[in-house]
Scaffold this active site. Sequence first.
Site, PDB file in Angstrom:
ATOM      1  N   LYS A  54       0.843  -1.206   0.000  1.00 62.43           N
ATOM      2  CA  LYS A  54       0.000   0.000   0.000  1.00 62.43           C
ATOM      3  C   LYS A  54       0.875   1.252   0.000  1.00 62.43           C
ATOM      4  O   LYS A  54       0.593   2.229  -0.691  1.00 62.43           O
ATOM      5  CB  LYS A  54      -0.928  -0.014   1.226  1.00 62.43           C
ATOM      6  N   GLN A  98      -4.791  -1.417   9.519  1.00 64.66           N
ATOM      7  CA  GLN A  98      -4.642  -2.752   8.942  1.00 64.66           C
ATOM      8  C   GLN A  98      -5.248  -3.796   9.893  1.00 64.66           C
ATOM      9  O   GLN A  98      -4.909  -3.850  11.071  1.00 64.66           O
ATOM     10  CB  GLN A  98      -3.151  -3.043   8.702  1.00 64.66           C
ATOM     11  N   ASP A 121     -11.332   2.637   3.956  1.00 62.72           N
ATOM     12  CA  ASP A 121     -11.722   1.223   3.859  1.00 62.72           C
ATOM     13  C   ASP A 121     -13.246   1.074   3.802  1.00 62.72           C
ATOM     14  O   ASP A 121     -13.752   0.001   3.478  1.00 62.72           O
ATOM     15  CB  ASP A 121     -11.198   0.447   5.089  1.00 62.72           C
TER      16      ASP A 121
END
Length: 296
Positions: A54, A98, A121
């Site tokens: 990422k 994460q 997200d």
Amino acid sequence: MAARIIDGKGFAEGLRQRIGAEVARLRAAGAGTPGLAVVLVGEDPASQVYVRAKHRATIEAGMASFEHRLPAETDAATLLALIERLNGDPAVDGILVQLPLPGHLDADLVINTIDPAKDVDGFHISNVGLLGTGQKSMVPCTPLGCLMMLRDHHGKLAGLNAVVVGRSNIVGKPMALLLLQRDATVTICHSKTSDLAGTCRRADIVVAAVGRPEMIRGEWIKPGATVIDVGINRILRDGRTVLVGDCDTEGCAAVAGAITPVPGGVGPMTIACLLANTLTAACRRRGLPDPEALAG
Ligand code: NDP
């Protein structure tokens, strides 16, 4: 009939180029550099690989990348304080924590502490509610990538029968909602579904997000249907570790009209959509319209 292989890797590259161009335009217009903050707690090896990927992709797109690595024993107060700080940081447009988090941390509480406008997200309860009610939201990256590939392949999805196998909050449910928003007729299957094979066989579109290697067989697929394989499973085959999806790719490809491969299908689109969401968040925070080139 041999299915068309949907090239997720190529599609993702094109998307990343368009994102890079939009980022350059923002900067040239004096609107600053979009920034993504990624928070990793602990040393889970798979998470470290994802976070590195990422970071690389964010930099390549011309955005700012802020990495925050915290030890596994970090307490909730410290993590929440960091998120509050990132919420208030004007250089940060997107925040991603994460997952999975170490067991002593409440993932729902952590995610719901992120400013919904920076929740790239799309897991914050506000974004879940907005998506569920058909309002403008941040959309979870994996289903967004699947939708982009489906729209590219089919054009309109209205009237098509779609079966989503899997009902997780991060893939199955948002995928089903996105398909419903596009006027597909949607069935969600899960581990208690009584006739999974028969249900799949009636579908024009099958999205597999199960986490069971090669479970979906060619005999379950209607001739000409589109198969989107979200699964990422590492299995041992002939003494080697290989990556396979939730579909038997060869068997399904012999019947389907189109199929995403594993690897090189949904996976690359997930990261590209994270960048797309960061850019979208940056535009919204600056009062600019959503970048049209990224529409899912
Ligand atoms: P979860 O484990 O959270 O959910 C799996 C779902 O599959 C559940 O709803 C479960 O049903 C259902 N299921 C399990 N077994 C069966 C069965 N035998 N028949 C029918 N349904 C079944 O997984 P995720 O949604 O997080 O991920 C799914 C897959 O996608 C995994 O392989 C994961 O690695 C991959 N993935 C890939 C990403 C990418 O970028 N390509 C991103 C995210 C995930 P129930 O609810 O009844 O238990």
